[in-house]
Each structure stands twice: as C-alpha cells, then as structure tokens.
Design a protein around this motif. Structure first.
Motif, PDB file in Angstrom:
ATOM      1  N   ASP A 262       0.793  -1.234   0.000  1.00 25.56           N
ATOM      2  CA  ASP A 262       0.000   0.000   0.000  1.00 25.56           C
ATOM      3  C   ASP A 262       0.826   1.286   0.000  1.00 25.56           C
ATOM      4  OD1 ASP A 262       0.952  -0.431   2.558  1.00 25.56           O
ATOM      5  OD2 ASP A 262      -0.829   0.373   3.533  1.00 25.56           O
ATOM      6  N   VAL A 263       2.152   1.179  -0.060  1.00 20.38           N
ATOM      7  CA  VAL A 263       2.981   2.390  -0.047  1.00 20.38           C
ATOM      8  C   VAL A 263       2.864   3.120  -1.386  1.00 20.38           C
ATOM      9  CG1 VAL A 263       5.199   1.554  -0.919  1.00 20.38           C
ATOM     10  CG2 VAL A 263       5.169   3.216   0.879  1.00 20.38           C
ATOM     11  N   ARG A 264       2.866   4.445  -1.319  1.00 21.90           N
ATOM     12  CA  ARG A 264       2.816   5.261  -2.545  1.00 21.90           C
ATOM     13  C   ARG A 264       4.225   5.709  -2.906  1.00 21.90           C
ATOM     14  NH1 ARG A 264      -1.262   9.781  -0.731  1.00 21.90           N
ATOM     15  NH2 ARG A 264       0.383   9.827   0.802  1.00 21.90           N
ATOM     16  N   LEU A 265       4.468   5.867  -4.197  1.00 23.71           N
ATOM     17  CA  LEU A 265       5.793   6.299  -4.641  1.00 23.71           C
ATOM     18  C   LEU A 265       6.153   7.653  -4.048  1.00 23.71           C
ATOM     19  CD1 LEU A 265       5.750   5.186  -8.376  1.00 23.71           C
ATOM     20  CD2 LEU A 265       6.635   3.967  -6.386  1.00 23.71           C
ATOM     21  N   SER A 266       5.186   8.537  -3.916  1.00 22.83           N
ATOM     22  CA  SER A 266       5.452   9.863  -3.352  1.00 22.83           C
ATOM     23  C   SER A 266       5.870   9.778  -1.876  1.00 22.83           C
ATOM     24  CB  SER A 266       4.234  10.771  -3.511  1.00 22.83           C
ATOM     25  OG  SER A 266       3.119  10.220  -2.833  1.00 22.83           O
ATOM     26  N   ASP A 267       5.495   8.705  -1.193  1.00 24.88           N
ATOM     27  CA  ASP A 267       5.931   8.507   0.195  1.00 24.88           C
ATOM     28  C   ASP A 267       7.406   8.130   0.265  1.00 24.88           C
ATOM     29  OD1 ASP A 267       3.328   8.948   1.072  1.00 24.88           O
ATOM     30  OD2 ASP A 267       2.843   6.807   1.144  1.00 24.88           O
ATOM     31  N   LEU A 268       7.915   7.536  -0.790  1.00 24.61           N
ATOM     32  CA  LEU A 268       9.309   7.084  -0.813  1.00 24.61           C
ATOM     33  C   LEU A 268      10.290   8.177  -1.203  1.00 24.61           C
ATOM     34  CD1 LEU A 268       8.885   3.642  -2.615  1.00 24.61           C
ATOM     35  CD2 LEU A 268       9.095   4.070  -0.160  1.00 24.61           C
TER      36      LEU A 268
END
Length: 71
Positions: free
Chosen positions: A32-38
């Motif tokens: 469920d992680v978003r690329l923008s979170d990384l």
C-alpha cells in the motif's frame, strides 16, 4: 504500489545537474505504499542531495538478482 502492477523503481536524483539514477526492486516496501511517500527517503549516492524522483517500472521482470545501477 503493487495494486498498480509496480515491481521495479527507477530512482533519479532530484538535482537535474547530477543526473545520477538507479533501478531497484520495490518488493521491500508494503503493497500500500505510494511512490510519493518514498521520494523524501532517498539520498543520492552521487551528490548527497536528499530527495528523489521515483517512477514506476511496469516492465520490471522481477528476476533480477541485484539492483541495477547507472551513473
């Protein structure tokens, strides 16, 4: 991330003058992680700037024994 079919992640330095980039597997993060979170988590190994442009690689074959690096 995985719901969209993303397995590989090309990561580009946020400093356009550096142009360092690497491609890594996204398997280490939860589904469920978003690329923008990384993006803020990365620090460029070329110039030391924090932050990156993380993009999806929908053609990642998932059979890569190690991370691909360029730059």
């Amino acid at each position: 991330m995985r719901a969209a079919g993303v397995r590989g992640l090309p990561i580009y330095c946020s400093d356009y003058r550096c142009s360092h980039h690497i491609a890594i597997s996204g398997d280490r993060w939860p589904d469920d992680v978003r690329l923008s979170d990384l993006e803020p988590r990365f620090t460029c190994q070329g110039c030391g700037i924090r932050g990156a442009d993380v993009r999806p690689d929908f053609n990642w074959d998932g059979k890569q024994p190690r991370e691909r690096q360029s730059g």
